[in-house]
Design a protein around this motif. Structure first.
Motif, PDB file in Angstrom:
ATOM      1  N   SER A  43      -7.875   4.482  -6.056  1.00  0.00           N
ATOM      2  CA  SER A  43      -6.767   5.013  -6.866  1.00  0.00           C
ATOM      3  C   SER A  43      -6.350   6.392  -6.357  1.00  0.00           C
ATOM      4  O   SER A  43      -5.156   6.711  -6.311  1.00  0.00           O
ATOM      5  CB  SER A  43      -7.168   5.115  -8.340  1.00  0.00           C
ATOM      6  OG  SER A  43      -7.429   3.835  -8.864  1.00  0.00           O
ATOM      7  N   ASP A 164      -2.089  -1.129  -8.749  1.00  0.00           N
ATOM      8  CA  ASP A 164      -3.477  -0.713  -8.962  1.00  0.00           C
ATOM      9  C   ASP A 164      -4.119  -1.625 -10.008  1.00  0.00           C
ATOM     10  O   ASP A 164      -3.809  -1.533 -11.192  1.00  0.00           O
ATOM     11  CB  ASP A 164      -3.541   0.747  -9.407  1.00  0.00           C
ATOM     12  CG  ASP A 164      -4.968   1.321  -9.319  1.00  0.00           C
ATOM     13  OD1 ASP A 164      -5.927   0.532  -9.129  1.00  0.00           O
ATOM     14  OD2 ASP A 164      -5.116   2.546  -9.437  1.00  0.00           O
ATOM     15  N   GLU A 165      -4.987  -2.500  -9.576  1.00  0.00           N
ATOM     16  CA  GLU A 165      -5.673  -3.468 -10.432  1.00  0.00           C
ATOM     17  C   GLU A 165      -4.721  -4.224 -11.358  1.00  0.00           C
ATOM     18  O   GLU A 165      -4.907  -4.245 -12.582  1.00  0.00           O
ATOM     19  CB  GLU A 165      -6.779  -2.780 -11.236  1.00  0.00           C
ATOM     20  CG  GLU A 165      -7.897  -2.300 -10.330  1.00  0.00           C
ATOM     21  CD  GLU A 165      -9.131  -1.861 -11.113  1.00  0.00           C
ATOM     22  OE1 GLU A 165      -9.490  -2.564 -12.066  1.00  0.00           O
ATOM     23  OE2 GLU A 165      -9.717  -0.831 -10.756  1.00  0.00           O
ATOM     24  N   GLY A 403     -11.670   4.463 -12.935  1.00  0.00           N
ATOM     25  CA  GLY A 403     -11.494   3.474 -13.999  1.00  0.00           C
ATOM     26  C   GLY A 403     -12.764   2.685 -14.308  1.00  0.00           C
ATOM     27  O   GLY A 403     -13.160   2.545 -15.469  1.00  0.00           O
TER      28      GLY A 403
HETATM   29 MG   LIG Z   1      -9.184   3.004  -9.660  1.00  0.00          MG
END
Ligand SMILES: [Mg+2]
Ligand SMILES: Nc1ncnc2c1ncn2[C@@H]1O[C@H](COP(=O)(O)OP(=O)(O)OP(=O)(O)O)[C@@H](O)[C@H]1O
Length: 463
Positions: A43, A164-165, A403
Protein backbone atom coordinates in the motif's frame (compact mmCIF):
# COMPACT_ATOMS: atom_id res chain seq x y z
CA UNK A 1 7.87 1.86 -23.11
CA UNK A 2 6.26 1.29 -19.69
CA UNK A 3 3.37 3.62 -18.77
CA UNK A 4 4.67 3.84 -15.24
CA UNK A 5 8.14 3.04 -14.06
CA UNK A 6 9.43 3.22 -10.50
CA UNK A 7 13.16 3.37 -9.83
CA UNK A 8 14.59 2.77 -6.39
CA UNK A 9 11.63 4.04 -4.37
CA UNK A 10 12.51 4.33 -0.71
CA UNK A 11 10.12 5.28 2.09
CA UNK A 12 10.98 5.17 5.75
CA UNK A 13 8.56 5.56 8.67
CA UNK A 14 9.74 5.80 12.28
CA UNK A 15 11.29 2.41 12.97
CA UNK A 16 10.29 0.81 9.63
CA UNK A 17 11.69 0.79 6.12
CA UNK A 18 8.36 0.45 4.32
CA UNK A 19 9.87 0.56 0.82
CA UNK A 20 13.49 -0.35 0.34
CA UNK A 21 14.59 0.84 -3.10
CA UNK A 22 11.76 -0.78 -5.01
CA UNK A 23 11.75 -0.69 -8.80
CA UNK A 24 8.95 -1.82 -11.06
CA UNK A 25 7.60 -1.19 -14.49
CA UNK A 26 4.04 -1.37 -15.66
CA UNK A 27 3.16 -1.90 -19.31
CA UNK A 28 0.05 -0.81 -21.12
CA UNK A 29 -2.52 -3.59 -21.42
CA UNK A 30 -1.28 -5.69 -18.51
CA UNK A 31 -2.46 -6.68 -15.06
CA UNK A 32 0.37 -6.61 -12.55
CA UNK A 33 -0.35 -8.34 -9.25
CA UNK A 34 1.48 -6.99 -6.23
CA UNK A 35 1.86 -9.71 -3.66
CA UNK A 36 3.40 -9.75 -0.22
CA UNK A 37 2.84 -10.43 3.44
CA UNK A 38 0.99 -8.03 5.72
CA UNK A 39 3.24 -5.03 6.18
CA UNK A 40 5.45 -5.83 3.17
CA UNK A 41 4.97 -2.30 1.83
CA UNK A 42 2.44 -2.73 -1.00
CA UNK A 43 0.00 0.00 0.00
CA UNK A 44 2.85 2.37 0.81
CA UNK A 45 4.36 1.90 -2.65
CA UNK A 46 1.05 2.50 -4.38
CA UNK A 47 0.26 5.49 -2.16
CA UNK A 48 3.55 6.99 -3.34
CA UNK A 49 2.49 6.48 -6.98
CA UNK A 50 -0.91 8.05 -6.25
CA UNK A 51 0.63 11.06 -4.50
CA UNK A 52 -0.72 10.30 -1.02
CA UNK A 53 2.80 9.80 0.32
CA UNK A 54 6.06 11.23 -0.89
CA UNK A 55 9.06 8.97 -1.24
CA UNK A 56 12.31 9.76 0.57
CA UNK A 57 14.23 8.92 -2.58
CA UNK A 58 13.77 7.31 -5.97
CA UNK A 59 12.17 8.29 -9.24
CA UNK A 60 8.80 7.92 -10.94
CA UNK A 61 8.52 8.01 -14.73
CA UNK A 62 5.27 8.24 -16.65
CA UNK A 63 5.54 7.46 -20.37
CA UNK A 64 9.29 7.59 -19.94
CA UNK A 65 9.32 11.10 -18.51
CA UNK A 66 10.40 11.75 -14.89
CA UNK A 67 7.52 13.28 -12.92
CA UNK A 68 6.82 14.66 -9.46
CA UNK A 69 3.56 13.41 -7.97
CA UNK A 70 2.78 15.52 -4.92
CA UNK A 71 -0.94 14.86 -4.57
CA UNK A 72 -3.69 12.63 -5.96
CA UNK A 73 -4.59 15.62 -8.17
CA UNK A 74 -1.15 15.33 -9.84
CA UNK A 75 -1.61 11.58 -10.21
CA UNK A 76 -5.06 11.98 -11.79
CA UNK A 77 -3.71 14.61 -14.19
CA UNK A 78 -1.09 12.05 -15.27
CA UNK A 79 -3.83 9.45 -15.82
CA UNK A 80 -3.28 7.43 -12.65
CA UNK A 81 -6.33 6.39 -10.61
CA UNK A 82 -6.59 4.41 -7.38
CA UNK A 83 -9.41 2.61 -5.59
CA UNK A 84 -8.81 2.12 -1.89
CA UNK A 85 -10.18 -0.66 0.20
CA UNK A 86 -12.19 1.82 2.19
CA UNK A 87 -14.32 3.63 -0.32
CA UNK A 88 -14.48 7.38 -0.30
CA UNK A 89 -18.01 7.88 -1.56
CA UNK A 90 -20.69 10.13 -0.14
CA UNK A 91 -23.61 7.89 0.68
CA UNK A 92 -26.66 10.13 0.32
CA UNK A 93 -25.56 11.35 -3.13
CA UNK A 94 -26.15 9.63 -6.47
CA UNK A 95 -23.59 7.83 -8.57
CA UNK A 96 -23.26 10.73 -11.01
CA UNK A 97 -22.98 13.30 -8.22
CA UNK A 98 -20.18 11.32 -6.62
CA UNK A 99 -18.38 10.94 -9.90
CA UNK A 100 -18.43 14.58 -10.96
CA UNK A 101 -17.53 15.84 -7.50
CA UNK A 102 -14.01 17.15 -7.27
CA UNK A 103 -13.95 17.73 -11.00
CA UNK A 104 -13.82 21.36 -12.14
CA UNK A 105 -17.23 22.59 -13.20
CA UNK A 106 -17.70 23.79 -16.76
CA UNK A 107 -17.99 27.38 -17.91
CA UNK A 108 -19.52 29.91 -15.50
CA UNK A 109 -18.96 27.50 -12.63
CA UNK A 110 -21.93 25.36 -13.58
CA UNK A 111 -21.71 21.58 -13.56
CA UNK A 112 -23.42 20.15 -16.61
CA UNK A 113 -25.15 17.19 -14.96
CA UNK A 114 -26.86 16.07 -18.11
CA UNK A 115 -23.54 15.73 -19.96
CA UNK A 116 -21.92 14.13 -16.92
CA UNK A 117 -24.71 11.59 -16.65
CA UNK A 118 -24.45 10.66 -20.31
CA UNK A 119 -20.72 10.22 -20.01
CA UNK A 120 -21.09 8.07 -16.88
CA UNK A 121 -23.57 5.88 -18.72
CA UNK A 122 -21.31 5.64 -21.76
CA UNK A 123 -18.22 4.58 -19.77
CA UNK A 124 -20.32 2.18 -17.72
CA UNK A 125 -21.61 0.43 -20.84
CA UNK A 126 -18.24 0.37 -22.56
CA UNK A 127 -16.52 -1.59 -19.79
CA UNK A 128 -19.49 -3.69 -18.76
CA UNK A 129 -19.80 -1.96 -15.39
CA UNK A 130 -23.62 -1.84 -15.44
CA UNK A 131 -23.97 0.99 -12.96
CA UNK A 132 -27.14 3.09 -12.83
CA UNK A 133 -26.02 6.76 -12.88
CA UNK A 134 -29.04 7.84 -10.83
CA UNK A 135 -28.83 5.29 -8.01
CA UNK A 136 -27.99 6.57 -4.56
CA UNK A 137 -24.78 5.15 -3.11
CA UNK A 138 -26.42 3.98 0.12
CA UNK A 139 -28.83 1.80 -1.85
CA UNK A 140 -26.02 0.00 -3.67
CA UNK A 141 -24.33 -3.21 -2.51
CA UNK A 142 -20.59 -3.09 -1.82
CA UNK A 143 -19.64 -4.59 -5.18
CA UNK A 144 -21.55 -1.85 -7.00
CA UNK A 145 -20.01 0.87 -4.83
CA UNK A 146 -16.63 -0.40 -5.86
CA UNK A 147 -17.62 -0.10 -9.50
CA UNK A 148 -18.59 3.50 -8.86
CA UNK A 149 -15.06 4.12 -7.59
CA UNK A 150 -13.64 2.49 -10.71
CA UNK A 151 -16.01 4.49 -12.88
CA UNK A 152 -14.92 7.67 -11.14
CA UNK A 153 -11.28 6.97 -11.94
CA UNK A 154 -12.15 6.23 -15.57
CA UNK A 155 -14.27 9.38 -15.80
CA UNK A 156 -11.25 11.35 -14.63
CA UNK A 157 -9.25 9.86 -17.48
CA UNK A 158 -7.29 7.08 -15.76
CA UNK A 159 -5.03 4.99 -18.01
CA UNK A 160 -3.49 3.30 -15.02
CA UNK A 161 -5.73 1.89 -12.32
CA UNK A 162 -4.46 0.78 -8.92
CA UNK A 163 -6.75 -1.52 -6.94
CA UNK A 164 -5.72 -2.07 -3.32
CA UNK A 165 -7.24 -5.37 -2.14
CA UNK A 166 -10.39 -4.93 -4.22
CA UNK A 167 -11.71 -8.42 -3.61
CA UNK A 168 -11.50 -8.44 0.20
CA UNK A 169 -15.05 -7.14 0.52
CA UNK A 170 -16.61 -9.04 -2.37
CA UNK A 171 -18.59 -12.26 -2.63
CA UNK A 172 -17.19 -14.96 -4.95
CA UNK A 173 -19.74 -13.96 -7.59
CA UNK A 174 -18.79 -10.27 -7.37
CA UNK A 175 -15.12 -11.26 -7.64
CA UNK A 176 -15.76 -13.01 -10.95
CA UNK A 177 -17.60 -9.96 -12.24
CA UNK A 178 -14.76 -7.69 -11.16
CA UNK A 179 -12.25 -9.85 -13.00
CA UNK A 180 -14.31 -9.53 -16.19
CA UNK A 181 -14.35 -5.75 -15.80
CA UNK A 182 -10.60 -5.61 -15.19
CA UNK A 183 -10.01 -7.77 -18.26
CA UNK A 184 -12.06 -5.45 -20.43
CA UNK A 185 -10.10 -2.48 -19.07
CA UNK A 186 -6.74 -3.93 -20.05
CA UNK A 187 -8.13 -5.04 -23.40
CA UNK A 188 -8.88 -1.38 -24.03
CA UNK A 189 -5.25 -0.54 -23.29
CA UNK A 190 -5.33 0.39 -19.61
CA UNK A 191 -2.77 -0.92 -17.15
CA UNK A 192 -3.91 -2.31 -13.80
CA UNK A 193 -2.06 -2.90 -10.54
CA UNK A 194 -3.92 -5.41 -8.42
CA UNK A 195 -3.08 -5.99 -4.76
CA UNK A 196 -4.47 -9.15 -3.19
CA UNK A 197 -3.62 -11.88 -0.69
CA UNK A 198 -5.62 -14.54 -2.43
CA UNK A 199 -3.25 -16.69 -4.39
CA UNK A 200 -5.91 -18.30 -6.56
CA UNK A 201 -6.95 -14.80 -7.66
CA UNK A 202 -3.40 -13.93 -8.56
CA UNK A 203 -3.16 -17.10 -10.64
CA UNK A 204 -6.47 -16.34 -12.34
CA UNK A 205 -6.12 -12.68 -13.14
CA UNK A 206 -2.47 -11.55 -13.27
CA UNK A 207 -0.29 -11.27 -16.33
CA UNK A 208 2.76 -10.66 -14.19
CA UNK A 209 3.39 -10.90 -10.46
CA UNK A 210 5.76 -8.83 -8.36
CA UNK A 211 6.46 -10.15 -4.88
CA UNK A 212 7.49 -7.89 -2.00
CA UNK A 213 8.93 -8.92 1.32
CA UNK A 214 9.85 -6.60 4.21
CA UNK A 215 9.79 -3.51 2.00
CA UNK A 216 11.85 -4.91 -0.87
CA UNK A 217 10.88 -6.37 -4.24
CA UNK A 218 12.13 -9.95 -3.97
CA UNK A 219 11.03 -11.50 -7.21
CA UNK A 220 8.94 -11.45 -10.30
CA UNK A 221 7.06 -14.26 -11.97
CA UNK A 222 4.09 -15.19 -14.16
CA UNK A 223 1.15 -17.49 -13.41
CA UNK A 224 2.38 -19.90 -16.10
CA UNK A 225 5.75 -20.25 -14.33
CA UNK A 226 4.53 -20.92 -10.79
CA UNK A 227 1.68 -22.22 -8.62
CA UNK A 228 0.06 -21.21 -5.34
CA UNK A 229 2.60 -23.06 -3.26
CA UNK A 230 5.45 -21.40 -5.13
CA UNK A 231 3.89 -17.97 -4.64
CA UNK A 232 3.38 -18.55 -0.93
CA UNK A 233 6.99 -19.57 -0.57
CA UNK A 234 8.21 -16.47 -2.41
CA UNK A 235 6.10 -14.24 -0.19
CA UNK A 236 6.84 -15.74 3.16
CA UNK A 237 10.28 -17.17 2.54
CA UNK A 238 9.27 -20.61 3.85
CA UNK A 239 6.71 -23.33 3.14
CA UNK A 240 3.15 -22.56 4.16
CA UNK A 241 0.39 -25.06 4.88
CA UNK A 242 -2.46 -24.07 2.59
CA UNK A 243 -4.92 -26.66 3.84
CA UNK A 244 -5.81 -26.94 7.48
CA UNK A 245 -6.34 -30.19 9.23
CA UNK A 246 -9.33 -30.41 11.47
CA UNK A 247 -9.01 -32.83 14.31
CA UNK A 248 -12.21 -34.22 15.71
CA UNK A 249 -13.48 -32.82 18.96
CA UNK A 250 -16.21 -34.14 21.20
CA UNK A 251 -19.05 -31.72 21.40
CA UNK A 252 -20.24 -30.66 24.86
CA UNK A 253 -23.13 -28.78 26.43
CA UNK A 254 -24.82 -25.82 24.69
CA UNK A 255 -22.93 -22.54 25.10
CA UNK A 256 -25.16 -20.30 22.99
CA UNK A 257 -28.89 -20.78 22.67
CA UNK A 258 -30.86 -18.50 20.39
CA UNK A 259 -34.61 -18.87 20.43
CA UNK A 260 -37.10 -17.34 17.98
CA UNK A 261 -34.98 -14.21 17.61
CA UNK A 262 -36.36 -11.23 15.73
CA UNK A 263 -34.16 -8.23 15.02
CA UNK A 264 -34.97 -5.05 13.10
CA UNK A 265 -32.53 -3.32 10.77
CA UNK A 266 -31.84 0.44 10.66
CA UNK A 267 -34.94 1.02 8.58
CA UNK A 268 -37.06 -0.78 11.17
CA UNK A 269 -37.69 -3.70 8.84
CA UNK A 270 -37.44 -7.19 10.24
CA UNK A 271 -33.99 -8.46 9.18
CA UNK A 272 -33.80 -11.52 11.43
CA UNK A 273 -37.12 -13.32 11.26
CA UNK A 274 -37.55 -15.74 14.10
CA UNK A 275 -34.19 -17.51 14.07
CA UNK A 276 -33.42 -20.38 16.48
CA UNK A 277 -30.15 -22.30 16.79
CA UNK A 278 -27.62 -23.39 19.34
CA UNK A 279 -23.86 -23.76 19.44
CA UNK A 280 -22.35 -26.31 21.75
CA UNK A 281 -18.96 -26.35 23.41
CA UNK A 282 -16.38 -27.47 20.85
CA UNK A 283 -18.51 -26.49 17.87
CA UNK A 284 -17.94 -24.04 15.06
CA UNK A 285 -21.15 -22.97 13.37
CA UNK A 286 -20.77 -21.07 10.12
CA UNK A 287 -23.12 -18.70 8.33
CA UNK A 288 -22.30 -18.57 4.67
CA UNK A 289 -24.97 -16.36 3.10
CA UNK A 290 -24.33 -13.25 1.06
CA UNK A 291 -24.17 -10.17 3.27
CA UNK A 292 -27.34 -8.12 3.56
CA UNK A 293 -29.44 -11.09 4.58
CA UNK A 294 -29.61 -10.26 8.24
CA UNK A 295 -26.15 -11.48 9.29
CA UNK A 296 -25.10 -8.04 10.48
CA UNK A 297 -28.27 -7.61 12.55
CA UNK A 298 -27.96 -11.11 14.00
CA UNK A 299 -24.34 -10.54 14.99
CA UNK A 300 -25.13 -7.11 16.44
CA UNK A 301 -27.84 -8.65 18.59
CA UNK A 302 -25.57 -11.45 19.81
CA UNK A 303 -22.81 -9.07 20.89
CA UNK A 304 -25.02 -6.46 22.54
CA UNK A 305 -24.90 -3.79 19.85
CA UNK A 306 -28.58 -4.02 18.91
CA UNK A 307 -31.65 -4.81 21.01
CA UNK A 308 -33.67 -7.68 19.56
CA UNK A 309 -37.37 -7.00 18.96
CA UNK A 310 -38.25 -10.36 20.53
CA UNK A 311 -36.88 -13.80 21.32
CA UNK A 312 -34.07 -14.82 23.66
CA UNK A 313 -30.30 -15.23 23.62
CA UNK A 314 -28.71 -17.34 26.36
CA UNK A 315 -25.02 -17.78 27.02
CA UNK A 316 -24.65 -20.86 29.22
CA UNK A 317 -26.88 -19.96 32.20
CA UNK A 318 -27.12 -16.25 31.56
CA UNK A 319 -29.82 -14.48 29.62
CA UNK A 320 -27.96 -11.92 27.50
CA UNK A 321 -30.88 -10.94 25.25
CA UNK A 322 -30.78 -7.34 26.42
CA UNK A 323 -27.15 -7.14 27.52
CA UNK A 324 -25.15 -4.05 26.60
CA UNK A 325 -21.94 -4.46 24.63
CA UNK A 326 -19.95 -4.25 27.85
CA UNK A 327 -21.97 -6.75 29.82
CA UNK A 328 -21.90 -9.08 26.88
CA UNK A 329 -18.07 -8.99 26.95
CA UNK A 330 -18.19 -9.61 30.70
CA UNK A 331 -20.49 -12.57 30.13
CA UNK A 332 -17.85 -14.09 27.83
CA UNK A 333 -18.70 -13.01 24.29
CA UNK A 334 -15.91 -11.87 21.98
CA UNK A 335 -16.53 -10.24 18.63
CA UNK A 336 -14.31 -9.87 15.59
CA UNK A 337 -16.32 -7.26 13.66
CA UNK A 338 -16.76 -7.08 9.94
CA UNK A 339 -15.59 -3.50 9.70
CA UNK A 340 -12.40 -3.11 11.65
CA UNK A 341 -12.16 0.64 11.05
CA UNK A 342 -15.61 1.50 12.31
CA UNK A 343 -15.86 -0.95 15.14
CA UNK A 344 -12.73 -2.94 15.72
CA UNK A 345 -10.14 -0.29 16.40
CA UNK A 346 -9.61 3.24 17.58
CA UNK A 347 -7.15 4.40 14.95
CA UNK A 348 -5.94 7.35 17.04
CA UNK A 349 -5.05 5.08 19.97
CA UNK A 350 -1.82 3.16 20.15
CA UNK A 351 -1.51 -0.58 19.85
CA UNK A 352 -1.39 -1.38 23.56
CA UNK A 353 -4.57 0.64 24.12
CA UNK A 354 -6.30 -1.06 21.24
CA UNK A 355 -5.33 -4.48 22.53
CA UNK A 356 -6.92 -3.56 25.83
CA UNK A 357 -10.32 -2.26 24.67
CA UNK A 358 -13.04 -4.04 26.60
CA UNK A 359 -10.67 -5.21 29.35
CA UNK A 360 -9.56 -1.78 30.49
CA UNK A 361 -11.57 -1.93 33.71
CA UNK A 362 -10.68 -5.39 34.89
CA UNK A 363 -7.83 -7.17 36.64
CA UNK A 364 -4.96 -7.67 36.03
CA UNK A 365 -4.94 -4.52 33.89
CA UNK A 366 -6.80 -2.29 36.32
CA UNK A 367 -8.06 -2.33 39.88
CA UNK A 368 -10.61 0.17 41.16
CA UNK A 369 -10.17 2.35 38.10
CA UNK A 370 -6.38 2.49 38.24
CA UNK A 371 -4.56 1.20 35.21
CA UNK A 372 -1.50 -1.00 35.64
CA UNK A 373 0.78 0.11 32.88
CA UNK A 374 3.25 -2.71 33.43
CA UNK A 375 0.77 -5.53 33.01
CA UNK A 376 -0.80 -3.77 30.03
CA UNK A 377 2.60 -3.52 28.38
CA UNK A 378 3.43 -7.15 29.10
CA UNK A 379 0.11 -8.28 27.65
CA UNK A 380 0.57 -6.07 24.57
CA UNK A 381 4.09 -7.34 23.89
CA UNK A 382 3.00 -10.94 24.27
CA UNK A 383 0.10 -10.56 21.86
CA UNK A 384 2.23 -8.68 19.34
CA UNK A 385 4.62 -11.57 19.53
CA UNK A 386 2.07 -14.40 19.47
CA UNK A 387 0.16 -12.93 16.55
CA UNK A 388 3.22 -11.74 14.67
CA UNK A 389 1.91 -8.17 14.48
CA UNK A 390 4.56 -6.37 12.44
CA UNK A 391 5.32 -3.14 14.26
CA UNK A 392 8.36 -1.41 15.75
CA UNK A 393 6.65 -1.18 19.19
CA UNK A 394 3.38 -1.24 21.12
CA UNK A 395 3.33 2.57 21.05
CA UNK A 396 2.60 2.84 17.33
CA UNK A 397 -0.85 4.26 16.53
CA UNK A 398 -3.25 1.67 15.16
CA UNK A 399 -3.91 3.91 12.14
CA UNK A 400 -0.25 3.59 11.10
CA UNK A 401 -0.27 -0.20 10.88
CA UNK A 402 -0.74 -1.96 7.57
CA UNK A 403 -4.26 -3.19 6.87
CA UNK A 404 -3.56 -6.82 7.69
CA UNK A 405 -1.72 -5.98 10.87
CA UNK A 406 -4.71 -3.95 12.05
CA UNK A 407 -6.84 -7.03 11.54
CA UNK A 408 -4.38 -9.11 13.57
CA UNK A 409 -4.73 -6.64 16.47
CA UNK A 410 -8.49 -7.17 16.58
CA UNK A 411 -8.16 -10.95 16.38
CA UNK A 412 -5.44 -11.00 19.06
CA UNK A 413 -7.58 -8.99 21.45
CA UNK A 414 -10.82 -10.88 20.93
CA UNK A 415 -9.33 -14.37 21.15
CA UNK A 416 -6.80 -13.32 23.79
CA UNK A 417 -9.65 -12.44 26.13
CA UNK A 418 -10.46 -16.15 26.36
CA UNK A 419 -14.18 -15.94 25.60
CA UNK A 420 -16.86 -18.63 25.94
CA UNK A 421 -18.33 -17.61 22.60
CA UNK A 422 -16.36 -16.13 19.74
CA UNK A 423 -18.39 -14.36 17.06
CA UNK A 424 -16.03 -13.94 14.14
CA UNK A 425 -17.13 -12.01 11.03
CA UNK A 426 -14.67 -12.32 8.15
CA UNK A 427 -11.82 -12.97 10.59
CA UNK A 428 -9.17 -13.41 7.90
CA UNK A 429 -10.16 -10.51 5.66
CA UNK A 430 -7.03 -8.79 4.40
CA UNK A 431 -4.63 -11.30 5.96
CA UNK A 432 -1.74 -12.93 4.13
CA UNK A 433 -1.46 -16.72 3.81
CA UNK A 434 0.79 -17.12 6.84
CA UNK A 435 -1.53 -15.06 9.03
CA UNK A 436 -4.61 -16.92 7.77
CA UNK A 437 -2.95 -20.19 8.68
CA UNK A 438 -2.34 -18.82 12.15
CA UNK A 439 -5.84 -17.42 12.71
CA UNK A 440 -7.51 -20.60 11.49
CA UNK A 441 -5.29 -22.48 13.90
CA UNK A 442 -6.39 -20.18 16.74
CA UNK A 443 -10.08 -20.65 15.92
CA UNK A 444 -9.68 -24.43 15.83
CA UNK A 445 -7.83 -24.17 19.08
CA UNK A 446 -10.76 -22.37 20.68
CA UNK A 447 -12.97 -25.19 19.51
CA UNK A 448 -10.60 -27.81 20.90
CA UNK A 449 -10.70 -26.01 24.24
CA UNK A 450 -14.45 -26.45 24.40
CA UNK A 451 -15.43 -22.95 23.35
CA UNK A 452 -18.21 -22.09 20.89
CA UNK A 453 -17.52 -20.25 17.65
CA UNK A 454 -19.89 -18.52 15.24
CA UNK A 455 -18.12 -17.87 11.96
CA UNK A 456 -19.52 -15.53 9.34
CA UNK A 457 -17.64 -15.72 6.08
CA UNK A 458 -18.06 -15.00 2.40
CA UNK A 459 -15.45 -17.56 1.57
CA UNK A 460 -16.74 -21.03 1.16
CA UNK A 461 -13.26 -22.45 1.48
CA UNK A 462 -12.83 -20.90 4.89
CA UNK A 463 -16.08 -22.49 6.01
MG1 LIG B 1 -2.10 -2.69 2.46
N1 LIG C 1 1.57 6.37 8.10
C1 LIG C 1 2.41 5.46 8.61
N2 LIG C 1 3.13 5.72 9.70
C2 LIG C 1 4.00 4.82 10.20
N3 LIG C 1 4.20 3.60 9.68
C3 LIG C 1 3.50 3.26 8.60
C4 LIG C 1 2.55 4.17 8.00
N4 LIG C 1 2.01 3.56 6.92
C5 LIG C 1 2.56 2.34 6.85
N5 LIG C 1 3.46 2.16 7.85
C6 LIG C 1 4.29 0.95 8.06
O1 LIG C 1 4.93 0.61 6.85
C7 LIG C 1 4.97 -0.81 6.66
C8 LIG C 1 4.35 -1.17 5.33
O2 LIG C 1 2.95 -0.95 5.42
P1 LIG C 1 1.96 -1.13 4.18
O3 LIG C 1 0.64 -0.59 4.61
O4 LIG C 1 2.57 -0.56 2.96
O5 LIG C 1 1.91 -2.73 4.07
P2 LIG C 1 1.05 -3.66 3.09
O6 LIG C 1 2.01 -4.46 2.28
O7 LIG C 1 0.04 -2.85 2.37
O8 LIG C 1 0.35 -4.66 4.14
P3 LIG C 1 -1.17 -5.25 4.23
O9 LIG C 1 -1.18 -6.45 3.36
O10 LIG C 1 -1.29 -5.64 5.66
O11 LIG C 1 -2.12 -4.18 3.82
C9 LIG C 1 4.26 -1.40 7.86
O12 LIG C 1 5.24 -1.79 8.80
C10 LIG C 1 3.44 -0.25 8.41
O13 LIG C 1 3.25 -0.37 9.80
Amino acid sequence: MPVVELRGIKKVFPGVVANDRVSLSLEQGEILALLGENGAGKSTLMNVVYGLLSADSGEILVDGVPVKIKSPRDAIDLGIGMVHQHFMLIEPLTVTENIVMGREPGRFGVIDFKAARDKVREISTRYGLKVDPDARILDLPVGMQQRVEILKALYQGARVLILDEPTAVLTPHEVRELFAVVRSLVNEGLAVVFITHKLEEVMAVADRILVMRAGAAVGETRPSDTDEIGLARMMVGRDVVLDIEKTSVTVGAPVLQVDDLRVLDDRKLEAVKGVSFEIRAGEIVAIAGVSGNGQTELVDALVGLRRPASGTIRLKDTDITRASARSSIEAGVSHIPEDRHRRGLVLEFDLAENLLIGDHRVAPYATRGIMHTRSVRTMARKRIDDYDIRTPSEHVLAGNLSGGNQQKVVVAREIGRDPELLVAAQPTRGLDVGAIEFVHGQILNERARGKAVLLISLELEEI
